[in-house]
Design a protein around this motif. Sequence first.
Motif: not given
Length: 160
Positions: A42-47, A49-50, A55-58, A97-100
């Motif tokens: 419900h929050h992420v499409r797949d692993k 994406t998570l 990675a964005d958080r890191i 993925f964008d990685l901020t």
Amino acid sequence: MANSLDDVVQAAMRVLDAWGLEFFSMRRLAGELGVQPSALYHHVRDKQTLLGLMADRIVAGVRIDEDLVASCRRLRDAMLAVRDGAEVVATASAFRFDLTGLESRFAAFTSADVARTLLIYVMGHTQASQLHRQAADLGLIAPDPDLDASFERGLRIILR
């Protein structure tokens, strides 16, 4: 109470810290949150994406500026601060993925090609260093006292 996307990413970071990326799974994450694995979707499409969100958080707090060497050091430090952080960031980068906006943030201070080369180098060297340090911590191999210095030498070569 339902979990938010932020709850899911925070829990994912805890699971990563406890188990490492090799044993990270959506099932294990669901267990950490006390939900069925299907609830995560419900929050992420797949692993993948998570992993991008992780990675964005890191890398989110990494300051990139005109001092590219210091910027690369800060990025490396951020990845080294999280168990398997470099592998998570490298995986997300491979999936583009964008990685901020990490690549464009570097490109603001150099060319797009140099920015991409720096990121590939920093991720790769950091990933190898992190793996080496983990193996040395387990007593499987001798520590390499040259890891930090070799990182610096590589940066200088690229930026020449």
